[in-house]
Structure formats: structure tokens, C-alpha cells
Design an enzyme around this catalytic site. Structure first.
Site, PDB file in Angstrom:
ATOM      1  N   ASP A   1       1.004  -1.204   0.337  1.00 44.74           N
ATOM      2  CA  ASP A   1      -0.227   0.203   0.333  1.00 44.74           C
ATOM      3  C   ASP A   1       1.313   1.526  -0.211  1.00 44.74           C
ATOM      4  OD1 ASP A   1      -1.710   1.781   0.627  1.00 44.74           O
ATOM      5  OD2 ASP A   1      -2.975   0.893   1.521  1.00 44.74           O
TER       6      ASP A   1
ATOM      7  N   LYS B   1      -0.219  10.119   1.229  1.00 40.17           N
ATOM      8  CA  LYS B   1       0.220  11.869   1.955  1.00 40.17           C
ATOM      9  C   LYS B   1       1.498  11.595   2.611  1.00 40.17           C
ATOM     10  CE  LYS B   1      -4.858  12.323   1.103  1.00 40.17           C
ATOM     11  NZ  LYS B   1      -6.715  12.425   2.095  1.00 40.17           N
TER      12      LYS B   1
END
Length: 298
Positions: A191, A195
Site C-alpha cells: 500500500d 499522503k
């Protein structure tokens, strides 16, 4: 139609003599199927008109999982694509299993796939190498683990096991109790947590790499890859910092070819992960590095 991975030139990582000889085994006796390490580029078998779920089914056709979809209500699962591994619900370490109960021979070398997703990739490896290695898939999404274990049970494969675990909490506790050598670790398209404030959620953190470098047997290998360059570079920089433990495989074996930026030119595993299939269908580049442990930590 012939399944895609049959059309590819089969490859696998090169076995290491260190792990084998530590168990009193000759490499050729243990790995009779070793052949060239790089596959033909799989992108040539895809077309933009193809759907990635169809390509996944074709690439993993030999597993014959499709009949199992209707055999249980867990055949198709809806999952959250992104979870927060720092959540309190993932903060408790999982207990190591009874290795003798889950593996027929728990002294075999162990491969751990961190963030194994649906498990197809690891099941394929376990099926083609039932006598040579055990496989452990660690995944933070419980529904995927449940389905993977259902598939393994239905297929009757005895050298693979899937566990629900947050690796940054449980990896050390799990692998340190395994009776045999930890010989291979893969971290494939984790993953990305794009951000900046969420970068601390990424799986490759220094404590995890510390544990891998400590528990991996001498000659053991680590494969990292991502279709997101920034994520791949972050993983690479983290492992590159362990020059006292790891060397990149092209420095040990020149047959591992890298591009001008040091990324492996091709997939050394013989089959693509599902994320690779999706990403390459969209024209993405897969960035890979493979490290080999050449020294023990002092």
C-alpha cells in the site's frame, strides 16, 4: 488458450547454498527445477482491451480456483483496499502457530510474503514446489486470509499457510519461532499511503527491516517491488542502508540484469502478482530490487 504463465519462460529465484548446506542438503538435490531467472516481459501478452480480472484468471488458470468461487460464500469478497495499520485494532501481536501442525515438514526453508493479498501468487509458488520450501502469507485484511485458507484447504496444498497479522507488530515474534531457516522475504507492491502524513503507515519501516536482516539466513534473499516509483525508491533506500548485511544480487550474480538506475529488468519469480497484472495493463513500470544476505549482524 494457453495460460499466460505457461507462455512465459518460467523462472524462479536462485537458491542459496548457504541455507541449503546449513541443513546438510545439496542445492541440486533440493532444487532440481532451477532454471533461468528472468521471464519474458509479460506486457506483450496483454492488450488494452483486456480486463485485468480476466488476465488474472488466465495467468493463474492452473490453480483452478474458479470452481471454488461458487463453492462457498467467501468466493467473492468485498474488502477495504486501504487500512490503517496503526489503528489500535491491529496493535496486538498475533501468537505464533504450532508450526508442526500447519506444515508437514516445519524444518524446510521458509518464504514469507508480506502483504500477500488474495494469496494467488503464493499458492502458485507452493503448488509448483511442494517438497522444497514452506510458504507463509501475512495479510492485514482478515477476509482475504479466510478465503486464502479456504482455497489452500480445498486444493490440498500442505506447504503453505496464511495468517492475519500486522507485520510491523508481529513479524519478529512469528519468524523467530520458526524451526527452519527463513530463506526468502517478499514485499510486493505494498500500500503506497501517498499522503506524507500517512507515510508512517507504510510497511517498510526500519524495525521491520531490522527484524528481516536479523532472522534471514545467510544467503537468504529479499525481493521488493512497487509500481509507484516513490514507494519503490523509499523501500530501496531503506534496504540500501544495510550495506553491512545485504548486497544487491547483481553484484553477486551478474546474470541478474539491472537497468541504468539499478532496478531489476525483469521479474525473477516466474509469475506476476495480481497488482503487477493490473499495473502493467495500465502501462505502469514495475520497479524491483532483490537483496541477498551476505553477512550476519554482529
Amino acid at each position: 488458450m494457453v495460460s499466460l504463465h505457461r507462455a512465459m519462460v518460467f523462472s524462479f529465484w536462485k537458491p542459496n547454498a548457504y541455507c541449503m548446506t546449513s541443513m546438510g542438503l545439496h542445492v541440486r538435490d533440493k532444487w532440481p527445477h532451477v532454471i533461468p531467472k528472468c521471464s519474458v516481459s509479460s506486457t506483450s501478452y496483454s492488450s488494452v482491451s483486456s480486463r485485468s480480472p480476466d488476465l488474472v484468471e488466465r495467468e493463474y488458470a492452473d490453480l483452478q480456483l474458479k470452481p471454488l468461487y461458487a463453492a462457498s460464500d467467501i468466493g467473492h469478497v468485498r474488502i477495504r483496499q486501504h487500512v490503517n495499520p496503526l489503528s489500535s485494532s491491529f496493535s496486538v501481536p498475533v501468537q505464533p502457530p504450532d508450526w508442526k501442525e500447519i506444515f508437514k515438514d516445519c524444518t524446510l526453508p521458509l518464504m514469507v510474503d508480506i502483504g500477500c493479498g488474495s494469496g494467488r501468487f503464493l499458492i502458485w509458488l507452493a503448488k509448483i514446489s511442494p517438497l522444497h520450501r514452506n510458504y507463509l502469507g501475512l495479510e492485514i485484511r482478515q477476509k482475504l486470509v479466510t478465503r486464502s485458507q479456504f482455497w489452500v484447504k480445498e486444493l490440498g496444498i500442505q506447504n503453505i499457510y496464511f495468517m492475519f497479522a500486522n507485520v510491523n507488530v508481529s513479524f519478529e515474534q512469528l519468524v523467530s519461532t520458526y524451526p527452519g531457516p527463513l530463506s526468502f522475504v517478499s514485499i510486493l507492491c505494498p500500500d503506497p499511503h501517498f499522503k506524507r502524513r500517512n507515510h508512517k503507515r507504510r510497511v517498510v519501516q526500519k524495525p521491520l527491516v531490522d527484524s528481516i536482516s536479523k532472522n534471514l539466513c545467510l544467503g537468504g534473499q529479499v525481493l521488493i517491488q512497487s509500481d509507484v516509483h516513490e514507494v519503490a525508491l523509499n523501500m530501496r533506500n531503506t534496504f540500501d542502508a544495510y550495506t553491512d548485511v545485504f548486497e544487491h544480487v547483481d553484484r553477486i550474480d551478474p546474470s541478474f540484469s539491472c537497468d541504468s538506475e539499478g532496478w531489476l529488468k525483469c521479474n525473477p519469480m516466474g509469475i506476476r502478482t495480481e497488482r503487477e497484472i493490473h499495473a502493467e495493463l495500465e502501462g505502469a513500470i514495475i520497479y524491483r530490487r532483490m537483496y541477498q544476505k551476505t553477512k550476519h549482524l554482529v
